[in-house]
Write a protein that holds these residues in place. Structure first.
Motif, PDB file in Angstrom:
ATOM      1  N   ARG A   1     -37.596  40.158 -32.581  1.00 28.20           N
ATOM      2  CA  ARG A   1     -37.111  38.794 -32.833  1.00 28.20           C
ATOM      3  C   ARG A   1     -37.164  38.478 -34.329  1.00 28.20           C
ATOM      4  NH1 ARG A   1     -33.835  34.628 -32.297  1.00 28.20           N
ATOM      5  NH2 ARG A   1     -34.861  32.600 -32.397  1.00 28.20           N
TER       6      ARG A   1
ATOM      7  N   MET B   1     -45.766  34.210 -28.753  1.00 27.60           N
ATOM      8  CA  MET B   1     -45.165  35.380 -28.122  1.00 27.60           C
ATOM      9  C   MET B   1     -46.228  36.481 -28.035  1.00 27.60           C
ATOM     10  SD  MET B   1     -41.477  35.421 -30.079  1.00 27.60           S
ATOM     11  CE  MET B   1     -40.860  36.776 -29.096  1.00 27.60           C
TER      12      MET B   1
ATOM     13  N   ARG C   1     -41.828  40.407 -30.361  1.00 25.22           N
ATOM     14  CA  ARG C   1     -41.895  39.504 -31.508  1.00 25.22           C
ATOM     15  C   ARG C   1     -41.326  40.161 -32.764  1.00 25.22           C
ATOM     16  NH1 ARG C   1     -47.174  38.778 -31.758  1.00 25.22           N
ATOM     17  NH2 ARG C   1     -47.511  40.059 -33.611  1.00 25.22           N
TER      18      ARG C   1
ATOM     19  N   LEU D   1     -41.087  31.869 -34.328  1.00 32.30           N
ATOM     20  CA  LEU D   1     -41.754  32.948 -33.609  1.00 32.30           C
ATOM     21  C   LEU D   1     -42.978  32.478 -32.836  1.00 32.30           C
ATOM     22  CD1 LEU D   1     -41.578  35.646 -36.434  1.00 32.30           C
ATOM     23  CD2 LEU D   1     -40.187  35.564 -34.361  1.00 32.30           C
TER      24      LEU D   1
END
Length: 318
Positions: free
Chosen positions: A10, A1, A7, A30
């Motif tokens: 997330r 990412m 990120r 990730l």
């Protein structure tokens, strides 16, 4: 990412499930290296998010409740107000916002420091929420515990009292909370019966997190709402209600909503039919309409209406 901000969001979303994440699994989710993951965790800590870490082969990360509210730019009074508001909406006081409120409440509660949780519980203990539409009032703590277990994919134990029968202990894997009408249902894999079951949340007591994780199963048909609806339709309700009401169809339909059918039978008279498990529903509809009526069935409805009328008269003062 490639996007660092995306990120980080997330990562925070994954940690807010409150489960323990092995470092390798979290880095894989990730799509980053363990070194990048460590840097991202350090950034969250700098922002005030209390992330615990353990080292070694089985090392990993877990988000804990902190000593202060993470940076939502809220003071204590605002945090308490938000949690109470979400509990009220989750219990069904605001139609259409129940599911969203439960998800938000689960995230907020798990991050609040203990002193604020105690204040919320104390305020809730002396507050009686109202549920429009005649649905049961839910224990917000029960609903929140179930929501946390569902989000964290954690097995749950609770006592359950069915419509008819004794209270039994249940051990389940909770998969989805589903609001239908004015009730909440838990769709879960019943470990004792090795089968899917749905449980009315207002009949659940003492839910307890077990700490044991599970891998989510495929929900039957892929649609939890459709599955629960099919099970509810298969359960016969206790009473077939038929009442003649001296009012127009539009007025009656506005009062009964989706819970009954209305059929004009003469000049200014309609027949209301309902299939219910609780006679409190038709009593409430008749009270809202405040129009002359004749009860055709069942006989038990006569007694419920008379009892409601007597209670109102006892409390009436001029």
């Amino acid at each position: 990412m490639a996007n660092t901000s995306a990120r980080m969001l997330r990562l925070l979303s994954l940690l807010q499930t409150h489960r323990y994440w092995p470092g390798a699994e979290l880095a894989g989710r990730l799509e980053v290296s363990p070194r990048t993951l460590r840097r991202d965790v350090d950034r969250l800590r700098e922002l005030g998010y209390p992330v615990d870490a353990s080292r070694g082969v089985a090392g990993g990360y877990q988000l804990q409740a902190g000593a202060a509210v993470p940076p939502l730019l809220l003071d204590d009074e605002e945090a308490v107000a938000i949690a109470i508001g979400l509990r009220t909406a989750a219990a069904g006081a605001v139609a259409g916002f129940e599911e969203t409120s439960v998800r938000a409440l689960a995230k907020v509660i798990q991050l609040l420091p203990p002193r604020l949780r105690r204040r919320i519980d104390a305020l809730q203990a002396v507050t009686t929420p109202g549920v429009p539409g005649g649905g049961p009032v839910l224990d917000a703590a029960v609903l929140t515990t179930i929501a946390l277990a569902t989000r964290a994919e954690e097995r749950l134990r609770f006592d359950y009292t069915p419509r008819e029968g004794a209270t039994l202990g249940r051990h389940v894997e909770p998969h989805r909370l589903v609001p239908l009408g004015r009730r909440w249902y838990l769709l879960a894999w019943d470990l004792d019966r090795a089968d899917w079951r749905n449980f009315r949340v207002d009949r659940i007591a003492g839910p307890a997190l077990t700490g044991a994780r599970f891998r989510p199963r495929e929900i039957p048909g892929g649609d939890p709402v459709a599955w629960i609806r099919s099970r509810i339709r298969a359960i016969p309700n206790r009473y077939d209600v038929s009442v003649l009401i001296e009012s127009d169809p539009a007025t009656i339909r506005a009062a009964v909503g989706q819970w009954g059918s209305v059929e004009p039978v003469g000049e200014g008279v309609c027949r209301l039919r309902m299939n219910v498990d609780d006679l409190g529903w038709p009593v409430m509809v008749l009270g809202v309409l405040a129009a002359p009526f004749t009860i055709e069935a069942p006989a038990e409805l006569h007694e419920r209406v008379l009892a409601a009328g007597r209670a109102l008269l006892r409390g009436w003062t001029v």
